[in-house]
Design an enzyme around this catalytic site. Structure first.
Site, PDB file in Angstrom:
ATOM      1  N   HIS A 377       0.799  -1.223   0.000  1.00  0.00           N
ATOM      2  CA  HIS A 377       0.000   0.000   0.000  1.00  0.00           C
ATOM      3  C   HIS A 377       0.834   1.277   0.000  1.00  0.00           C
ATOM      4  O   HIS A 377       0.271   2.346   0.209  1.00  0.00           O
ATOM      5  CB  HIS A 377      -0.915   0.033   1.232  1.00  0.00           C
ATOM      6  CG  HIS A 377      -2.150  -0.795   1.100  1.00  0.00           C
ATOM      7  ND1 HIS A 377      -3.276  -0.369   0.436  1.00  0.00           N
ATOM      8  CD2 HIS A 377      -2.440  -2.043   1.535  1.00  0.00           C
ATOM      9  CE1 HIS A 377      -4.214  -1.301   0.488  1.00  0.00           C
ATOM     10  NE2 HIS A 377      -3.724  -2.335   1.158  1.00  0.00           N
ATOM     11  N   LYS A 568      -8.543  14.421   4.103  1.00  0.00           N
ATOM     12  CA  LYS A 568      -7.705  13.226   4.113  1.00  0.00           C
ATOM     13  C   LYS A 568      -6.678  13.394   5.217  1.00  0.00           C
ATOM     14  O   LYS A 568      -6.583  14.467   5.824  1.00  0.00           O
ATOM     15  CB  LYS A 568      -7.016  13.010   2.768  1.00  0.00           C
ATOM     16  CG  LYS A 568      -6.213  14.220   2.262  1.00  0.00           C
ATOM     17  CD  LYS A 568      -5.602  13.945   0.899  1.00  0.00           C
ATOM     18  CE  LYS A 568      -6.661  13.903  -0.163  1.00  0.00           C
ATOM     19  NZ  LYS A 568      -6.494  12.810  -1.110  1.00  0.00           N
ATOM     20  N   ARG A 569      -5.928  12.343   5.466  1.00  0.00           N
ATOM     21  CA  ARG A 569      -4.863  12.421   6.462  1.00  0.00           C
ATOM     22  C   ARG A 569      -3.934  13.593   6.132  1.00  0.00           C
ATOM     23  O   ARG A 569      -3.616  13.840   4.966  1.00  0.00           O
ATOM     24  CB  ARG A 569      -4.086  11.105   6.460  1.00  0.00           C
ATOM     25  CG  ARG A 569      -2.993  10.976   7.485  1.00  0.00           C
ATOM     26  CD  ARG A 569      -2.588   9.508   7.624  1.00  0.00           C
ATOM     27  NE  ARG A 569      -2.319   8.858   6.341  1.00  0.00           N
ATOM     28  CZ  ARG A 569      -1.098   8.750   5.813  1.00  0.00           C
ATOM     29  NH1 ARG A 569      -0.048   9.265   6.429  1.00  0.00           N
ATOM     30  NH2 ARG A 569      -0.922   8.123   4.668  1.00  0.00           N
ATOM     31  N   LYS A 574       0.692  14.772   0.704  1.00  0.00           N
ATOM     32  CA  LYS A 574      -0.662  15.049   0.222  1.00  0.00           C
ATOM     33  C   LYS A 574      -0.851  16.536  -0.069  1.00  0.00           C
ATOM     34  O   LYS A 574      -1.835  16.935  -0.680  1.00  0.00           O
ATOM     35  CB  LYS A 574      -1.689  14.551   1.232  1.00  0.00           C
ATOM     36  CG  LYS A 574      -1.665  13.019   1.384  1.00  0.00           C
ATOM     37  CD  LYS A 574      -2.631  12.527   2.434  1.00  0.00           C
ATOM     38  CE  LYS A 574      -2.542  11.032   2.657  1.00  0.00           C
ATOM     39  NZ  LYS A 574      -3.085  10.232   1.538  1.00  0.00           N
ATOM     40  N   THR A 676      -8.553   6.465  -1.997  1.00  0.00           N
ATOM     41  CA  THR A 676      -9.943   6.057  -2.186  1.00  0.00           C
ATOM     42  C   THR A 676     -10.895   7.239  -2.013  1.00  0.00           C
ATOM     43  O   THR A 676     -12.012   7.216  -2.531  1.00  0.00           O
ATOM     44  CB  THR A 676     -10.345   4.944  -1.195  1.00  0.00           C
ATOM     45  OG1 THR A 676     -10.004   5.345   0.144  1.00  0.00           O
ATOM     46  CG2 THR A 676      -9.634   3.641  -1.522  1.00  0.00           C
ATOM     47  N   LYS A 680     -14.553   8.313  -3.948  1.00  0.00           N
ATOM     48  CA  LYS A 680     -15.813   8.681  -3.288  1.00  0.00           C
ATOM     49  C   LYS A 680     -16.331  10.009  -3.825  1.00  0.00           C
ATOM     50  O   LYS A 680     -17.533  10.173  -4.062  1.00  0.00           O
ATOM     51  CB  LYS A 680     -15.602   8.749  -1.775  1.00  0.00           C
ATOM     52  CG  LYS A 680     -15.262   7.407  -1.150  1.00  0.00           C
ATOM     53  CD  LYS A 680     -14.646   7.553   0.235  1.00  0.00           C
ATOM     54  CE  LYS A 680     -14.003   6.246   0.674  1.00  0.00           C
ATOM     55  NZ  LYS A 680     -13.159   6.391   1.876  1.00  0.00           N
TER      56      LYS A 680
END
Length: 839
Positions: A377, A568-569, A574, A676, A680
């Site tokens: 992952h 998100k985290r 990111k 993911t 969504k």
């Protein structure tokens, strides 16, 4: 299939459950069941029962109905020669159970009527549910989606994990800073789980090994542990959508082998009398302990071994019940390692087969290799778990011996193929010899599995080219891609009922389990009346989110504005800070030109930073600091608002995904395995602004390049720039807008004149910028200007939104699970019948 006689007796005992199941789902029957549980299970007078009491009673009533399906599913397993998928994951971020189970059983209307007659509203009981804190982010949510799809597709499965007493922390924002509070998700009890005190296993730690000869004269090894703990199973039923299949999530809780020492108590040592209980139960206290200190590393390794050992022992127990020999293990169980956390399972299964079941090494290794599959992952080297060899030796001495033997045999086979290539040998070894010796868990998983998969097409290619390149060259046939997916039941039908109803009225309801049917929406993108209905749904969802944001933060958002969302985290790769730089750039434009009119935009953030992640927590503070200034500046706040939604989780996600207009998927190319959240948002009609990273690549391919806002360097360009010698500050010098934004942060403008508040973040960007924020800034700003231009044309935006949903069917977890079952696990569909077994 052979089975014990008591299974047939059990058939008769449970028979009455299967009679007239439709009657049990009527509103009067549900009402009666709720009433009975209030009185008998909770022990309250109905007139004095609280809202939470009625939530628990309704949940128990629903669980009763799930258990009918669960019994039928287990009986089907015992009666047929079925292979089961066993999903080992350190996280299961399930989200609230009640609404999902009502949906999957198809009894939401009946439950709503029943609870109304008892004086409550279903929505207020749904809101009373404490979200299980058994995961941190995408890894755990993916595992939960996969369990939903396995049951819906009627594939028998067991999810195995840890019953953490305290989950991922609850996040509060105080003065703009993240504060971590204990997540006491079990404080009100968990009506969905069923304790199984008869399913317990001992798990050993420490001590030493000794060699002996068995009664057949064969050399054997005996592990003499220093400590043992007991793992007890807690089962949660996982119901498929409108099918009879109900699988199991089995979580392990640690307890002492003996919880009270009478001898110590009687001699006056009262602390020692309960010390073993306290020490043992610490093992499953908290999700992801801080593993910076030695004690944290020790606990995390212990957690991983504990749940893997319990799970594998449980599979062997099931084999024994079926009266099957251990040689049939790979025919009965397909065990998937969800990232490196459960990879100790390779060594543990070898120990169980060789030491406990007395199989030969070669036979055990053949069984192990045919049993395990490994999902990687991450592309971040620091996220590939390794353990210091001294720590590993101290905690798991027998497993270290087994790993040494696996490594010796493996490297011998490599030398046969590459006799002179010692550098390759070093790279492939399960032991990292550089500096402090460490056990490479991703290597162990790769050597011990018959399948190795990435979770997006780009990610899998990068695994082959970089992270696991040597293994790919050795075993190319083991590598495959399984792009992630999300369940449309939770993230469309439950989360976005208005859109789901519109879609079902338009193309029928088959899309809920066959998302490829969403393609039928494409022609309606050209239907003006349909586009109007689509916009009305989005507007209603945005109003709902605006109400939630106001309640949680006090910030007013106008639902007619563009909702620009990044949840998100919080992590540097990111690049939430790139998003902030865009906000500051717009702020500067408005301040420098008071007559400038721009498309009003609400920037919505959410996500948690790891408690010890210094820079990530500074990013949260900067988001809130910029918001504080922007939201209170009358020159600006008629065009811009910034809100950080605290404690982002599955529940709040179900409000946010349907309300987003723009989805920010802006990680540095080559860093996100898949993602993911991007899926969504797309399924709910948000347009994506993003890089060619993770599953963004496939989302863009599916929805069409013209319906995706692409910017930034690709993976090859990013690598080349860093290899050539990246000088981030040169981008500041060459771009006045970027220079102004960074200068404003550094000057203390967003920190009440405190120039030190964000200095670490500014210095990090100006001096190293490890994730190329500055390199992608100019292209990002230009792309955001394109976004504003398209938003100004509502009809065009709506067409793009409809086509995003219509073409996102690939990103259902049903598709992903079909691929796992058919291409890796060989787990077939088995329909469960609810026949009357009273005869």
């Amino acid at each position: 299939m052979a089975k014990k006689n008591n299974t047939a007796e059990a058939d008769n005992e449970v028979g009455p459950l299967f009679g007239n199941s439709n009657a049990l789902t009527s509103a009067p029957e549900i009402k009666k069941s709720i009433y009975d549980h209030v009185v008998h299970s909770i022990g309250k007078l109905p007139s004095l029962a609280t809202k939470h009491d009625y939530y628990r009673a309704l949940s128990l009533a629903v669980r009763d109905r799930l258990q009918q399906h669960w019994v039928a599913t287990v009986l089907a397993y015992f009666e047929q020669d079925i292979k089961v998928a066993c999903y080992l994951s350190a996280e299961f971020l399930m989200g609230p159970h009640l609404g999902n189970n009502l949906l999957n059983l198809g009894i939401e209307n009946e439950a709503r009527l029943a609870i109304t007659e008892l004086g409550f509203e279903l929505d207020e009981l749904l809101a009373a549910e404490e979200e299980p804190g058994l995961g941190n982010g995408g890894l755990g949510r993916l595992a939960a989606c996969y369990l939903d799809s396995l049951a819906t597709l009627e594939r028998h499965a067991l999810g195995y994990g840890i019953r953490y007493e305290f989950g991922i922390f609850d996040q509060e924002i105080r003065d703009g800073w993240q504060c971590e509070l204990t997540d006491k998700w079990l404080r009100g009890g968990n009506p969905w789980e069923i304790a199984k005190p008869d399913i317990t296993f001992y798990v050993n730690f420490g001590g030493h090994t000794e060699y002996y000869r068995d009664d057949e004269g064969k050399d054997r090894v005996r592990w003499i542990p220093h400590q043992a703990v007991k793992g007890m199973a807690y089962d949660t039923p996982i119901q498929g959508y409108r099918v009879n299949t109900c699988n199991t999530l089995r979580l392990w809780s640690a307890e002492a082998c003996e919880s009270f020492d009478f001898q110590a108590f009687n001699t006056g040592d009262y602390y020692a009398a309960v010390n073993d209980k306290v020490t043992s139960e610490t093992l499953t206290k908290v999700l992801y302990p801080n593993d910076e200190p030695e004690i944290g590393k020790r606990l995390r390794l212990a957690q991983q071994y504990f749940f893997v050992s319990c799970s594998l022992q449980d599979m062997l127990r099931i084999l024994d019940i079926l009266e099957q020999p251990p040689q049939r293990f790979p025919e009965k169980f397909a065990v998937q390692l969800n990232d490196t956390h459960p990879s100790i399972g390779v060594a543990e299964l070898m120990r169980l087969l060789v030491d406990e079941r007395r199989l030969s090494w070669d036979e055990a290794w053949d069984i192990t290799g045919r049993t395990f599959g490994y999902t990687n992952h991450t592309l971040l080297p620091e996220a590939l778990e390794t353990w210091p060899l001294p720590l590993f030796r101290e905690m798991l001495p027998r497993h270290l011996e087994i790993i040494y033997e696996i490594n010796a045999r493996f490297l011998a086979s490599v030398r046969e193929k590459h006799p002179q290539d010692e550098e390759r040998i070093k790279r492939l070894s399960l032991i990292d010899e550089h500096g402090e010796k460490r056990i490479r868990m991703a290597h162990l998983a790769s050597v011990g599995s018959h399948s190795i998969n990435g979770v997006a097409a780009l990610h899998t290619e990068l695994l082959k080219q970089n992270v696991l390149k040597d293994f790919y060259e050795l075993w190319p046939e083991r590598f495959n891609n399984k792009t992630n997916g999300v369940t449309p039941r939770r993230f469309m039908v439950s989360a976005n009922p208005k859109l789901s109803e519109l879609i079902t009225r338009t193309i029928g309801g088959e899309w809920v389990t066959h998302t490829e049917q969403l393609r039928k929406l494409e022609p309606f993108a050209e239907d003006a009346a349909f586009r109007k209905q689509w916009r009305a749904v989005k507007q209603a969802n945005k109003q709902q989110l605006a109400d939630h944001v106001r309640k949680e933060t006090g910030i007013e958002l106008d639902p007619s504005w563009l909702f620009d969302v990044q949840v998100k985290r919080i992590h540097e790769y990111k690049r939430q800070h790139l998003n902030i730089l865009h906000i500051i750039t717009l702020y500067n434009r408005l301040k420098q030109n008071p007559k400038l009119a721009i498309a009003p935009r609400a920037f919505i953030f959410g996500g948690k930073a790891a408690p010890g992640y210094f820079i990530a927590k500074r990013i949260i503070k900067l988001i809130n600091a910029v918001g504080e200034v922007v939201n209170h500046d009358p020159d600006v706040n008629k065009y811009l608002r910034v809100a950080f939604v605290p404690n982002f989780n599955v529940q709040s996600g179900q409000l946010i995904y349907p309300a987003a207009d723009l989805s920010e998927q802006i990680s540095m190319a080559g860093k996100e395995a898949s993602g993911t959240g991007n899926m969504k948002f797309t399924l709910n009609g948000a347009l994506t602004i993003g890089t060619l990273d993770g599953a963004n690549v496939e989302i863009r391919e599916e929805v069409g390049a013209e319906n995706f806002f692409l910017f930034g360097l690709n993976t090859e360009e990013a690598v080349r720039l860093q290899q050539q010698g990246y000088r981030p500050y040169s981008y500041v010098e060459g771009n006045p807008q970027l220079a102004d934004a960074i200068s404003l942060i550094a000057s203390g403008h967003f920190s009440n004149g405190d120039t030190e508040a964000f200095r670490p973040l500014v210095d990090n960007l100006c001096q190293s910028d490890p994730f190329l924020v500055f390199a992608d800034y100019a292209d990002y700003i230009a792309c955001q200007d394109k976004v504003a231009g398209v938003w100004a044309d509502p009809e065009k935006w709506t067409r793009m939104s409809i086509l995003n949903t219509a073409r996102a069917g690939k990103f259902s977890s049903d598709r992903a699970i079909r691929e796992y079952c058919d291409e890796i696990w060989n787990v077939r569909q088995v329909s469960v019948t609810m026949q009357d077994r009273t005869g």
